[in-house]
Design a protein around this motif. Sequence first.
Motif, mmCIF file in Angstrom:
data_model
loop_
_atom_site.group_PDB
_atom_site.id
_atom_site.type_symbol
_atom_site.label_atom_id
_atom_site.label_comp_id
_atom_site.label_asym_id
_atom_site.label_seq_id
_atom_site.Cartn_x
_atom_site.Cartn_y
_atom_site.Cartn_z
ATOM 1 N N GLU A 71 -38.714 33.496 129.807
ATOM 2 C CA GLU A 71 -37.765 34.401 130.446
ATOM 3 C C GLU A 71 -36.679 34.830 129.461
ATOM 4 O OE1 GLU A 71 -36.281 32.388 133.835
ATOM 5 O OE2 GLU A 71 -38.142 32.551 134.980
ATOM 6 N N ALA A 72 -36.243 33.900 128.627
ATOM 7 C CA ALA A 72 -35.210 34.223 127.642
ATOM 8 C C ALA A 72 -35.708 35.279 126.656
ATOM 9 C CB ALA A 72 -34.781 32.962 126.897
ATOM 10 N N VAL A 73 -36.936 35.111 126.185
ATOM 11 C CA VAL A 73 -37.522 36.096 125.272
ATOM 12 C C VAL A 73 -37.584 37.463 125.939
ATOM 13 C CG1 VAL A 73 -39.648 36.789 124.103
ATOM 14 C CG2 VAL A 73 -38.858 34.442 123.916
ATOM 15 N N ALA A 74 -38.041 37.489 127.194
ATOM 16 C CA ALA A 74 -38.222 38.756 127.902
ATOM 17 C C ALA A 74 -36.909 39.508 128.060
ATOM 18 C CB ALA A 74 -38.860 38.498 129.270
ATOM 19 N N TYR A 75 -35.896 38.825 128.556
ATOM 20 C CA TYR A 75 -34.629 39.509 128.816
ATOM 21 C C TYR A 75 -33.855 39.777 127.531
ATOM 22 C CZ TYR A 75 -35.299 39.214 133.797
ATOM 23 O OH TYR A 75 -35.797 39.397 135.067
ATOM 24 N N LYS A 76 -34.083 38.965 126.517
ATOM 25 C CA LYS A 76 -33.481 39.253 125.213
ATOM 26 C C LYS A 76 -34.039 40.564 124.666
ATOM 27 C CE LYS A 76 -33.026 37.500 120.477
ATOM 28 N NZ LYS A 76 -33.596 38.701 119.827
ATOM 29 N N ASP A 81 -32.057 43.537 122.866
ATOM 30 C CA ASP A 81 -32.599 44.184 121.672
ATOM 31 C C ASP A 81 -32.885 45.661 121.873
ATOM 32 O OD1 ASP A 81 -32.425 41.651 120.697
ATOM 33 O OD2 ASP A 81 -34.570 41.281 120.557
ATOM 34 N N LEU A 82 -33.308 46.043 123.066
ATOM 35 C CA LEU A 82 -33.674 47.441 123.330
ATOM 36 C C LEU A 82 -32.603 48.181 124.132
ATOM 37 C CD1 LEU A 82 -37.488 47.125 124.142
ATOM 38 C CD2 LEU A 82 -36.356 47.465 121.948
ATOM 39 N N LEU A 86 -32.638 51.765 126.106
ATOM 40 C CA LEU A 86 -32.677 51.604 127.559
ATOM 41 C C LEU A 86 -31.328 51.999 128.160
ATOM 42 C CD1 LEU A 86 -34.110 50.604 130.160
ATOM 43 C CD2 LEU A 86 -33.155 48.342 129.675
ATOM 44 N N TRP A 87 -30.339 51.139 127.997
ATOM 45 C CA TRP A 87 -29.052 51.379 128.631
ATOM 46 C C TRP A 87 -28.300 52.545 127.982
ATOM 47 C CZ3 TRP A 87 -27.259 50.246 133.129
ATOM 48 C CH2 TRP A 87 -25.895 50.392 133.396
ATOM 49 N N ASP A 88 -28.370 52.656 126.669
ATOM 50 C CA ASP A 88 -27.604 53.693 125.977
ATOM 51 C C ASP A 88 -28.357 55.022 125.855
ATOM 52 O OD1 ASP A 88 -25.606 51.826 125.591
ATOM 53 O OD2 ASP A 88 -26.330 51.230 123.610
ATOM 54 N N GLY A 89 -29.654 55.022 126.158
ATOM 55 C CA GLY A 89 -30.421 56.239 125.920
ATOM 56 C C GLY A 89 -31.156 56.812 127.110
ATOM 57 N N ASP A 101 -39.900 57.700 126.524
ATOM 58 C CA ASP A 101 -40.812 57.566 125.386
ATOM 59 C C ASP A 101 -40.270 56.643 124.294
ATOM 60 O OD1 ASP A 101 -42.915 59.905 125.976
ATOM 61 O OD2 ASP A 101 -40.917 60.604 126.480
ATOM 62 N N SER A 102 -38.988 56.761 123.965
ATOM 63 C CA SER A 102 -38.408 55.924 122.917
ATOM 64 C C SER A 102 -38.454 54.450 123.310
ATOM 65 C CB SER A 102 -36.962 56.343 122.636
ATOM 66 O OG SER A 102 -36.902 57.666 122.155
ATOM 67 N N LEU A 103 -38.153 54.177 124.561
ATOM 68 C CA LEU A 103 -38.214 52.798 125.050
ATOM 69 C C LEU A 103 -39.631 52.260 124.975
ATOM 70 C CD1 LEU A 103 -37.043 50.298 126.494
ATOM 71 C CD2 LEU A 103 -37.462 51.485 128.669
ATOM 72 N N LEU A 104 -40.607 53.048 125.395
ATOM 73 C CA LEU A 104 -41.994 52.596 125.385
ATOM 74 C C LEU A 104 -42.472 52.306 123.964
ATOM 75 C CD1 LEU A 104 -43.685 54.950 128.017
ATOM 76 C CD2 LEU A 104 -42.782 52.632 128.330
ATOM 77 N N GLY A 105 -42.065 53.146 123.008
ATOM 78 C CA GLY A 105 -42.488 52.933 121.626
ATOM 79 C C GLY A 105 -42.002 51.614 121.076
ATOM 80 N N GLU A 106 -40.721 51.301 121.268
ATOM 81 C CA GLU A 106 -40.175 50.052 120.740
ATOM 82 C C GLU A 106 -40.644 48.851 121.553
ATOM 83 O OE1 GLU A 106 -36.280 49.789 119.355
ATOM 84 O OE2 GLU A 106 -36.009 51.937 119.015
#
Length: 266
Positions: A71-76, A81-82, A86-89, A101-106
């Motif tokens: 869970e920590a890895v997922a939410y991190k 990290d994204l 996500l939030w800013d874009g 699209d940018s979110l899916l790529g990363e």
Amino acid sequence: MEIIHLGHHQLCVRINTLHCIQSEMDVLEKRIITHLRNCESAHEEEFSNGLSKKFKLAPAACVEGVQQLSEAVAYKIVIHDLSHVLWDGLYVGEPSSSRIDSLLGELEQNLLIISETVHERVRTRIITDILKASCDGFLLVLLAGGPSRAFSRQDSQIIEDDFKALKDLFWANGDGLPADLIDKFSATVRGVLPLFRTDTESLIEQFRHVTLETYGCPLVPGSHYLQHQGSGILQSQTHSCACYVIVMTRQLQSSLKRHTIYLKSF
């Protein structure tokens, strides 16, 4: 050591280590007993009575450790990290020009790293947690995106298409997560999406219907019931979406904080 300072490889290695310990627990116990019997300074009662009881909590602790780290890895990945995509874009300004699209790529790059690093027996668990985190992040953008985001009914198809693309990423043409698992953890988002294509009159009618079913009478403007009790009900109902977002945000923050505290013990 805080979670945000740990790389994906480090966290995945720790997950692999816990999984390996869990898998080898029986063998490890037998090896310890054998070594104790061959040790001249050991006494028979030290390993003949109750040694197995000392290990009975270890497998469960390993399972819990893998779950918390997963869970920590997922939410991190998704929330921290994204955050720039996500939030800013995502949907900032004009939704049609700031799509997913940018979110899916990363996100796809991170999924590839996870798939190549973690043991195959725990891979599905981690990717499922990333799916859950992605759905939570998507909902936060839609419901608590702030003044930089504004949606019209014309944007509803864009949002639905983007969410389908997010689910398709995890399905991976049948090579990823099972479709029923994706449907299970995307159910909350699917329940919210129809609201974005519903006109105001229909939303008001749905609200009246829910109020009638829940409290036994409609909210009629100017009624005695509305004056004395309806205002409280109306306030509760109209703030339900905001409360949901607040609770979800606190759950995400609590989850990250819990994993951070847990990681400090390593």
